[in-house]
Design a protein around this motif. Structure first.
Motif, PDB file in Angstrom:
ATOM      1  N   GLU A 213       0.845  -1.193   0.000  1.00  0.00           N
ATOM      2  CA  GLU A 213       0.000   0.000   0.000  1.00  0.00           C
ATOM      3  C   GLU A 213       0.877   1.238   0.000  1.00  0.00           C
ATOM      4  OE1 GLU A 213      -3.276   0.099  -0.184  1.00  0.00           O
ATOM      5  OE2 GLU A 213      -3.502  -2.094  -0.138  1.00  0.00           O
ATOM      6  N   LYS A 214       0.317   2.356  -0.451  1.00  0.00           N
ATOM      7  CA  LYS A 214       1.103   3.586  -0.505  1.00  0.00           C
ATOM      8  C   LYS A 214       1.589   3.972   0.893  1.00  0.00           C
ATOM      9  CE  LYS A 214      -2.359   7.130   0.327  1.00  0.00           C
ATOM     10  NZ  LYS A 214      -3.007   8.370  -0.129  1.00  0.00           N
ATOM     11  N   TRP A 215       2.750   4.627   0.928  1.00  0.00           N
ATOM     12  CA  TRP A 215       3.275   5.144   2.193  1.00  0.00           C
ATOM     13  C   TRP A 215       3.600   6.611   1.985  1.00  0.00           C
ATOM     14  CZ3 TRP A 215       3.259   4.890   7.147  1.00  0.00           C
ATOM     15  CH2 TRP A 215       4.221   5.556   7.901  1.00  0.00           C
ATOM     16  N   ASP A 216       2.815   7.476   2.626  1.00  0.00           N
ATOM     17  CA  ASP A 216       3.061   8.910   2.458  1.00  0.00           C
ATOM     18  C   ASP A 216       3.582   9.535   3.751  1.00  0.00           C
ATOM     19  OD1 ASP A 216       0.805   8.847   4.002  1.00  0.00           O
ATOM     20  OD2 ASP A 216      -0.489   9.901   2.580  1.00  0.00           O
ATOM     21  N   GLY A 217       4.229   8.684   4.545  1.00  0.00           N
ATOM     22  CA  GLY A 217       4.692   9.150   5.857  1.00  0.00           C
ATOM     23  C   GLY A 217       6.134   9.645   5.903  1.00  0.00           C
ATOM     24  N   VAL A 218       6.816   9.688   4.740  1.00  0.00           N
ATOM     25  CA  VAL A 218       8.189  10.208   4.762  1.00  0.00           C
ATOM     26  C   VAL A 218       8.130  11.719   4.960  1.00  0.00           C
ATOM     27  CG1 VAL A 218      10.355  10.504   3.493  1.00  0.00           C
ATOM     28  CG2 VAL A 218       9.045   8.373   3.252  1.00  0.00           C
ATOM     29  N   ARG A 219       8.757  12.190   6.017  1.00  0.00           N
ATOM     30  CA  ARG A 219       8.710  13.624   6.334  1.00  0.00           C
ATOM     31  C   ARG A 219       9.953  14.360   5.860  1.00  0.00           C
ATOM     32  NH1 ARG A 219       7.606  13.243  12.571  1.00  0.00           N
ATOM     33  NH2 ARG A 219       7.435  15.518  12.476  1.00  0.00           N
ATOM     34  N   TRP A 220      11.059  13.628   5.823  1.00  0.00           N
ATOM     35  CA  TRP A 220      12.312  14.284   5.418  1.00  0.00           C
ATOM     36  C   TRP A 220      13.176  13.326   4.608  1.00  0.00           C
ATOM     37  CZ3 TRP A 220      11.383  13.045  10.641  1.00  0.00           C
ATOM     38  CH2 TRP A 220      10.803  14.052  11.419  1.00  0.00           C
ATOM     39  N   VAL A 221      13.992  13.913   3.717  1.00  0.00           N
ATOM     40  CA  VAL A 221      15.063  13.185   3.045  1.00  0.00           C
ATOM     41  C   VAL A 221      16.362  13.893   3.423  1.00  0.00           C
ATOM     42  CG1 VAL A 221      16.080  12.531   0.826  1.00  0.00           C
ATOM     43  CG2 VAL A 221      13.593  12.426   1.140  1.00  0.00           C
ATOM     44  N   ALA A 222      17.317  13.120   3.924  1.00  0.00           N
ATOM     45  CA  ALA A 222      18.570  13.699   4.423  1.00  0.00           C
ATOM     46  C   ALA A 222      19.739  13.238   3.557  1.00  0.00           C
ATOM     47  CB  ALA A 222      18.794  13.270   5.870  1.00  0.00           C
ATOM     48  N   LEU A 223      20.585  14.188   3.173  1.00  0.00           N
ATOM     49  CA  LEU A 223      21.761  13.896   2.350  1.00  0.00           C
ATOM     50  C   LEU A 223      23.025  14.130   3.171  1.00  0.00           C
ATOM     51  CD1 LEU A 223      20.764  15.970  -0.846  1.00  0.00           C
ATOM     52  CD2 LEU A 223      19.980  13.679  -0.193  1.00  0.00           C
ATOM     53  N   PRO A 224      23.696  13.040   3.604  1.00  0.00           N
ATOM     54  CA  PRO A 224      24.985  13.240   4.259  1.00  0.00           C
ATOM     55  C   PRO A 224      26.028  13.627   3.203  1.00  0.00           C
ATOM     56  CG  PRO A 224      24.457  10.885   4.114  1.00  0.00           C
ATOM     57  CD  PRO A 224      23.301  11.628   3.507  1.00  0.00           C
ATOM     58  N   GLY A 225      27.049  14.365   3.611  1.00  0.00           N
ATOM     59  CA  GLY A 225      28.122  14.713   2.673  1.00  0.00           C
ATOM     60  C   GLY A 225      27.720  15.762   1.658  1.00  0.00           C
ATOM     61  N   SER A 226      26.619  16.472   1.913  1.00  0.00           N
ATOM     62  CA  SER A 226      26.202  17.507   0.966  1.00  0.00           C
ATOM     63  C   SER A 226      27.101  18.735   1.097  1.00  0.00           C
ATOM     64  CB  SER A 226      24.755  17.908   1.232  1.00  0.00           C
ATOM     65  OG  SER A 226      24.453  19.127   0.574  1.00  0.00           O
ATOM     66  N   PRO A 227      27.358  19.419  -0.013  1.00  0.00           N
ATOM     67  CA  PRO A 227      28.098  20.685   0.078  1.00  0.00           C
ATOM     68  C   PRO A 227      27.235  21.812   0.645  1.00  0.00           C
ATOM     69  CG  PRO A 227      27.446  20.274  -2.200  1.00  0.00           C
ATOM     70  CD  PRO A 227      27.039  19.058  -1.406  1.00  0.00           C
ATOM     71  N   HIS A 228      25.948  21.553   0.851  1.00  0.00           N
ATOM     72  CA  HIS A 228      25.051  22.576   1.403  1.00  0.00           C
ATOM     73  C   HIS A 228      24.346  22.050   2.655  1.00  0.00           C
ATOM     74  CE1 HIS A 228      25.771  24.337  -2.490  1.00  0.00           C
ATOM     75  NE2 HIS A 228      25.164  23.337  -3.096  1.00  0.00           N
ATOM     76  N   PRO A 229      25.104  21.736   3.718  1.00  0.00           N
ATOM     77  CA  PRO A 229      24.455  21.160   4.905  1.00  0.00           C
ATOM     78  C   PRO A 229      23.557  22.187   5.593  1.00  0.00           C
ATOM     79  CG  PRO A 229      26.733  21.702   5.405  1.00  0.00           C
ATOM     80  CD  PRO A 229      26.545  21.943   3.923  1.00  0.00           C
ATOM     81  N   THR A 230      22.458  21.697   6.155  1.00  0.00           N
ATOM     82  CA  THR A 230      21.519  22.574   6.862  1.00  0.00           C
ATOM     83  C   THR A 230      21.324  22.128   8.316  1.00  0.00           C
ATOM     84  OG1 THR A 230      19.686  21.178   6.118  1.00  0.00           O
ATOM     85  CG2 THR A 230      20.210  23.116   4.772  1.00  0.00           C
ATOM     86  N   HIS A 231      21.539  20.825   8.594  1.00  0.00           N
ATOM     87  CA  HIS A 231      21.239  20.249   9.905  1.00  0.00           C
ATOM     88  C   HIS A 231      22.398  19.364  10.367  1.00  0.00           C
ATOM     89  CE1 HIS A 231      17.279  21.605   8.724  1.00  0.00           C
ATOM     90  NE2 HIS A 231      16.775  21.273   9.897  1.00  0.00           N
ATOM     91  N   ALA A 232      22.398  19.037  11.652  1.00  0.00           N
ATOM     92  CA  ALA A 232      23.462  18.175  12.173  1.00  0.00           C
ATOM     93  C   ALA A 232      22.995  17.409  13.401  1.00  0.00           C
ATOM     94  CB  ALA A 232      24.695  18.997  12.518  1.00  0.00           C
ATOM     95  N   VAL A 233      23.770  16.357  13.710  1.00  0.00           N
ATOM     96  CA  VAL A 233      23.563  15.547  14.915  1.00  0.00           C
ATOM     97  C   VAL A 233      24.894  15.503  15.661  1.00  0.00           C
ATOM     98  CG1 VAL A 233      22.830  13.316  15.837  1.00  0.00           C
ATOM     99  CG2 VAL A 233      22.087  14.013  13.578  1.00  0.00           C
ATOM    100  N   ASP A 234      24.845  15.630  16.964  1.00  0.00           N
ATOM    101  CA  ASP A 234      26.045  15.473  17.804  1.00  0.00           C
ATOM    102  C   ASP A 234      26.398  13.987  17.855  1.00  0.00           C
ATOM    103  OD1 ASP A 234      27.908  15.228  19.864  1.00  0.00           O
ATOM    104  OD2 ASP A 234      26.941  16.756  21.110  1.00  0.00           O
ATOM    105  N   ILE A 235      27.588  13.637  17.345  1.00  0.00           N
ATOM    106  CA  ILE A 235      27.999  12.221  17.359  1.00  0.00           C
ATOM    107  C   ILE A 235      29.233  12.008  18.237  1.00  0.00           C
ATOM    108  CG2 ILE A 235      26.978  11.655  15.116  1.00  0.00           C
ATOM    109  CD1 ILE A 235      29.959  11.739  14.006  1.00  0.00           C
ATOM    110  N   THR A 236      29.450  12.914  19.164  1.00  0.00           N
ATOM    111  CA  THR A 236      30.619  12.779  20.037  1.00  0.00           C
ATOM    112  C   THR A 236      30.625  11.409  20.720  1.00  0.00           C
ATOM    113  OG1 THR A 236      30.477  15.165  20.377  1.00  0.00           O
ATOM    114  CG2 THR A 236      31.936  13.935  21.851  1.00  0.00           C
ATOM    115  N   GLY A 237      29.439  10.949  21.118  1.00  0.00           N
ATOM    116  CA  GLY A 237      29.350   9.672  21.824  1.00  0.00           C
ATOM    117  C   GLY A 237      29.329   8.450  20.926  1.00  0.00           C
TER     118      GLY A 237
END
Ligand code: ZN
Length: 240
Positions: free
Chosen positions: A162-186
């Motif tokens: 069945e259709k799935w229309d629940g994708v809210r975001w598509v994230a591109l790691p390694g983009s030359p135009h980053p907009t968001h981030a996650v703390d991965i220190t741990g």
């Protein structure tokens, strides 16, 4: 003030769709390790087996070795759902069949977040990106829409998807135009171990990509400086 916004954390399922074994490990495995530790369910869909990626190894053997290394690598960051499609490495084409197969996976996994290859022409710093990544990223973005429309690829309905229309975001790691981030220190150490699991691949490499630790640390420090923490993983986030 931080130059990057915090990645959304209010999701429970993510699907990563990338061209090659090692693509997640060179970009987003630190974020994946953190998310799976927090209880989120993450699956990987590999469009090829990366069989053209080791110059000194015949493709048939490389496909077997790299599939095994990818499964080990994914397990280190808490990912046990790893699927491979059999598209040819190096000559991935932007076809309707590719979009349909990715849309089918999106309907099966029902993710809120989709992670895919940077499909921009370059990497941060200006080095040229490659065709497989551009094709995989663009096809995945299109497949998110396809997955949400019951009248596109109707044969998927007949397969019970069945259709799935629940994708809210598509994230591109390694983009030359980053907009968001996650703390991965741990979770940085897990991301290094995850890349090191690609042992046969790394053994055949030369230059800065061959040693995972400094390469990943440099990338994470740069994102961390933009985000305001020691080590971060950045994404270009597209809101659907
Ligand atoms: Zn790749």
């Amino acid at each position: 003030m931080s130059e990057l916004a915090a990645m959304p954390s209010d999701f429970t399922r993510a699907l990563a769709v990338v061209a090659h074994p090692d693509d997640m490990e060179y970009g987003a495995a630190g974020a994946v390790a953190r998310w799976t530790a927090e209880g989120k369910k993450i699956a990987y869909l590999l469009l090829t087996r990366g069989e053209a990626g080791i110059d000194t190894m015949e493709p048939a053997e490389a496909a077997r070795v790299r599939e095994r290394e990818q499964r080990e690598s994914a397990a280190i960051v808490g990912v046990t759902d790893v699927e491979f499609l059999d598209y040819p490495d190096g000559v991935l084409e932007p076809s309707l069949a590719l979009r349909r197969d990715i849309a089918a996976a999106i309907r099966r996994y029902r993710p809120e977040l989709v992670i895919t290859n940077n499909f921009r022409e370059t990497w941060p710093g200006g080095a040229l990106n490659m065709a497989d990544h551009r094709v995989a990223g663009q096809a995945t973005l299109d497949a998110v829409r396809d997955a949400a429309n019951r009248w596109v690829f109707r044969e998927l309905l007949e397969d019970g998807l069945e259709k799935w229309d629940g994708v809210r975001w598509v994230a591109l790691p390694g983009s030359p135009h980053p907009t968001h981030a996650v703390d991965i220190t741990g979770s940085f150490e897990a991301s290094v171990a995850s890349l090191r699991a690609h042992a046969a691949y790394l053994a055949a490499l030369e230059g800065e990509l061959a040693d995972p630790e400094p390469f990943l640390r440099d990338m994470a420090e740069q994102a961390g400086a933009q985000f305001g923490c020691p080590l971060a993983c950045s994404f270009e986030l597209l809101t659907m």
